[in-house]
Design an enzyme around this catalytic site. Structure first.
Site, mmCIF file in Angstrom:
data_model
loop_
_atom_site.group_PDB
_atom_site.id
_atom_site.type_symbol
_atom_site.label_atom_id
_atom_site.label_comp_id
_atom_site.label_asym_id
_atom_site.label_seq_id
_atom_site.Cartn_x
_atom_site.Cartn_y
_atom_site.Cartn_z
ATOM 1 N N GLY A 45 0.835 -1.201 0.000
ATOM 2 C CA GLY A 45 0.000 0.000 0.000
ATOM 3 C C GLY A 45 0.866 1.244 0.000
ATOM 4 N N LEU A 46 0.208 2.359 -0.184
ATOM 5 C CA LEU A 46 0.912 3.653 -0.231
ATOM 6 C C LEU A 46 1.620 3.962 1.091
ATOM 7 C CD1 LEU A 46 -1.923 5.822 -1.857
ATOM 8 C CD2 LEU A 46 0.243 5.164 -2.960
ATOM 9 N N SER A 47 2.594 4.838 1.040
ATOM 10 C CA SER A 47 3.200 5.357 2.259
ATOM 11 C C SER A 47 2.102 6.040 3.086
ATOM 12 C CB SER A 47 4.299 6.356 1.895
ATOM 13 O OG SER A 47 4.868 6.903 3.058
ATOM 14 N N GLY A 48 2.025 5.700 4.368
ATOM 15 C CA GLY A 48 1.003 6.291 5.230
ATOM 16 C C GLY A 48 -0.324 5.567 5.200
ATOM 17 N N SER A 49 -0.411 4.483 4.414
ATOM 18 C CA SER A 49 -1.690 3.754 4.347
ATOM 19 C C SER A 49 -1.938 2.962 5.631
ATOM 20 C CB SER A 49 -1.730 2.825 3.129
ATOM 21 O OG SER A 49 -0.682 1.875 3.191
ATOM 22 N N GLY A 50 -0.856 2.612 6.350
ATOM 23 C CA GLY A 50 -1.021 1.883 7.619
ATOM 24 C C GLY A 50 -0.300 0.539 7.668
ATOM 25 N N LYS A 51 0.603 0.295 6.736
ATOM 26 C CA LYS A 51 1.286 -1.018 6.679
ATOM 27 C C LYS A 51 2.057 -1.317 7.980
ATOM 28 C CE LYS A 51 3.764 0.124 3.109
ATOM 29 N NZ LYS A 51 3.321 1.551 3.005
ATOM 30 N N SER A 52 2.915 -0.386 8.394
ATOM 31 C CA SER A 52 3.754 -0.640 9.581
ATOM 32 C C SER A 52 2.891 -0.774 10.829
ATOM 33 C CB SER A 52 4.756 0.500 9.786
ATOM 34 O OG SER A 52 5.601 0.596 8.679
ATOM 35 N N SER A 119 5.935 -1.976 -2.067
ATOM 36 C CA SER A 119 5.915 -2.959 -3.173
ATOM 37 C C SER A 119 4.937 -2.503 -4.267
ATOM 38 C CB SER A 119 5.586 -4.368 -2.670
ATOM 39 O OG SER A 119 4.565 -4.413 -1.704
HETATM 40 N N1 LIG Z 1 10.593 8.266 -2.852
HETATM 41 C C1 LIG Z 1 9.989 7.542 -1.918
HETATM 42 N N2 LIG Z 1 8.828 6.895 -2.181
HETATM 43 C C2 LIG Z 1 8.241 6.171 -1.234
HETATM 44 N N3 LIG Z 1 8.720 6.007 0.037
HETATM 45 C C3 LIG Z 1 9.878 6.616 0.346
HETATM 46 C C4 LIG Z 1 10.551 7.424 -0.609
HETATM 47 N N4 LIG Z 1 11.679 7.916 -0.025
HETATM 48 C C5 LIG Z 1 11.713 7.447 1.229
HETATM 49 N N5 LIG Z 1 10.632 6.662 1.461
HETATM 50 C C6 LIG Z 1 10.447 5.912 2.712
HETATM 51 O O1 LIG Z 1 10.822 4.579 2.383
HETATM 52 C C7 LIG Z 1 9.768 3.678 2.705
HETATM 53 C C8 LIG Z 1 9.448 2.793 1.497
HETATM 54 O O2 LIG Z 1 10.325 1.739 1.442
HETATM 55 P P1 LIG Z 1 9.872 0.363 0.769
HETATM 56 O O3 LIG Z 1 11.064 -0.531 0.865
HETATM 57 O O4 LIG Z 1 8.611 -0.100 1.394
HETATM 58 O O5 LIG Z 1 9.601 0.813 -0.738
HETATM 59 S S1 LIG Z 1 9.425 -0.112 -2.038
HETATM 60 O O6 LIG Z 1 8.600 -1.262 -1.665
HETATM 61 O O7 LIG Z 1 10.756 -0.527 -2.483
HETATM 62 O O8 LIG Z 1 8.768 0.770 -3.022
HETATM 63 C C9 LIG Z 1 8.545 4.498 3.016
HETATM 64 O O9 LIG Z 1 7.972 3.860 4.154
HETATM 65 P P2 LIG Z 1 6.397 3.817 4.423
HETATM 66 O O10 LIG Z 1 6.006 5.252 4.632
HETATM 67 O O11 LIG Z 1 6.313 3.002 5.689
HETATM 68 O O12 LIG Z 1 5.701 3.171 3.285
HETATM 69 C C10 LIG Z 1 9.056 5.887 3.277
HETATM 70 O O13 LIG Z 1 9.188 6.094 4.671
HETATM 71 N N1 LIG Z 2 -7.078 1.643 10.389
HETATM 72 C C1 LIG Z 2 -5.816 2.048 10.441
HETATM 73 N N2 LIG Z 2 -4.815 1.166 10.212
HETATM 74 C C2 LIG Z 2 -3.528 1.596 10.248
HETATM 75 N N3 LIG Z 2 -3.122 2.846 10.492
HETATM 76 C C3 LIG Z 2 -4.095 3.769 10.731
HETATM 77 C C4 LIG Z 2 -5.455 3.413 10.699
HETATM 78 N N4 LIG Z 2 -6.180 4.503 10.931
HETATM 79 C C5 LIG Z 2 -5.303 5.509 11.129
HETATM 80 N N5 LIG Z 2 -4.032 5.069 11.007
HETATM 81 C C6 LIG Z 2 -2.835 5.931 11.168
HETATM 82 O O1 LIG Z 2 -2.218 6.074 9.878
HETATM 83 C C7 LIG Z 2 -0.797 6.154 10.018
HETATM 84 C C8 LIG Z 2 -0.183 5.054 9.161
HETATM 85 O O2 LIG Z 2 1.229 5.138 9.248
HETATM 86 P P1 LIG Z 2 2.154 3.889 8.951
HETATM 87 O O3 LIG Z 2 1.655 2.675 9.689
HETATM 88 O O4 LIG Z 2 3.573 4.316 9.207
HETATM 89 O O5 LIG Z 2 1.910 3.651 7.383
HETATM 90 P P2 LIG Z 2 2.864 2.987 6.300
HETATM 91 O O6 LIG Z 2 3.721 1.966 7.021
HETATM 92 O O7 LIG Z 2 1.943 2.383 5.296
HETATM 93 O O8 LIG Z 2 3.687 4.115 5.745
HETATM 94 C C9 LIG Z 2 -0.478 6.006 11.495
HETATM 95 O O9 LIG Z 2 -0.312 7.291 12.041
HETATM 96 C C10 LIG Z 2 -1.752 5.343 12.053
HETATM 97 O O10 LIG Z 2 -1.993 5.640 13.405
#
Ligand SMILES: Nc1ncnc2c1ncn2[C@@H]1O[C@H](COP(=O)(O)OS(=O)(=O)O)[C@@H](OP(=O)(O)O)[C@H]1O
Ligand SMILES: Nc1ncnc2c1ncn2[C@@H]1O[C@H](COP(=O)(O)OP(=O)(O)O)[C@@H](O)[C@H]1O
Length: 205
Positions: A45-52, A119
């Site tokens: 999923g997108l960055s910030g979608s909630g994966k971690s 991914s």
């Molecule tokens: N350009 C760019 N695009 C997206 N994300 C970025 C970028 N630069 C740094 N980050 C940070 O790196 C995390 C993504 O790493 P991933 O290994 O999950 O990426 S990928 O699967 O290879 O696309 C991603 O983590 P998440 O926010 O948890 O998704 C970001 O924190």
């Molecule tokens: N249903 C939910 N599941 C996961 N995260 C959520 C949800 N609702 C709100 N959030 C918030 O969204 C943010 C997701 O961040 P994060 O888990 O780091 O996402 P990712 O790993 O995809 O970048 C967190 O601040 C989390 O508290």
């Protein structure tokens, strides 16, 4: 990764002299000791979608049930194993290829592996799936609209991407290909964390 990469050239040189060794203990033996069915739960999923957040909560819930787990998270793996990779399409593909192979080893060790990587490419996730036996690979689409992820912006990365400080940011100037037939879709914009984890546990166990 193209066949011209330094990794591939070295691999081609040595491949002819590398022989597969069978071990006396099988994946089934290891799984039996742990009393569980090994699996790879692949969150995309997108960055910030909630994966971690979900991967962590899921690992806690599984551990409380006595399961043996391991969490592979993009941010962490990029500090070690994959610290030589950036965010180009080619490097993302190599990132996912390596992580898929690590997850496969961990499943072979009898573990329930949870992965949290953007991914973004369908072909890379399909290639990961191919490494596993039927039913072992569970693709989870952590679904939240880009606007919602950008509003959350937990690490301030979207703001930097909009300002042009971070290039090739997923959803902004780098693509995200949503899964077409994931085993599970968790909608994190409409359901809270607890509800999403419940949904995941029900789909997995
Ligand atoms: N350009 C760019 N695009 C997206 N994300 C970025 C970028 N630069 C740094 N980050 C940070 O790196 C995390 C993504 O790493 P991933 O290994 O999950 O990426 S990928 O699967 O290879 O696309 C991603 O983590 P998440 O926010 O948890 O998704 C970001 O924190
Ligand atoms: N249903 C939910 N599941 C996961 N995260 C959520 C949800 N609702 C709100 N959030 C918030 O969204 C943010 C997701 O961040 P994060 O888990 O780091 O996402 P990712 O790993 O995809 O970048 C967190 O601040 C989390 O508290």
């Amino acid at each position: 990764m193209s066949d011209k990469s330094p990794y591939q050239e070295k691999a081609n040189e040595s491949k002819a002299h590398v022989v597969w060794h069978e071990s006396n203990i099988s994946k089934a033996d290891r799984a039996k000791v742990k009393d569980q069915k090994p699996k790879c739960i692949w969150l995309t999923g997108l960055s910030g979608s909630g994966k971690s957040t979900l991967a962590n909560a899921l690992e806690v819930a599984l551990t409380e049930q006595g399961k043996h787990t391991y969490l592979l998270d993009g941010d962490n793996v990029r500090h070690g194993l994959n610290k030589n990779l950036g965010m180009s399409d080619e490097d993302r593909t190599e990132n996912i290829r390596r992580v898929s192979e690590v997850a496969k080893l961990m499943v072979d060790a009898g573990l329930i592996v949870v992965t949290a990587f953007i991914s973004p490419f369908r072909a890379d996730r399909d290639a990961a799936r191919e490494l596993f036996e039927d039913g072992e690979f569970v693709e989870v689409f952590v679904d939240a609209p880009l606007e919602e992820c950008e509003k959350r912006d937990p690490k301030g990365l979207y703001q930097k991407a909009r300002q042009g400080i971070i290039k090739e940011f997923t959803g902004i100037d780098s693509p995200y290909e949503a899964p077409e037939k994931p085993e599970v879709v968790v909608n994190t914009a409409e359901n809270d964390i607890e509800a999403c984890v419940k949904q995941l546990i029900a789909a997995i166990i």
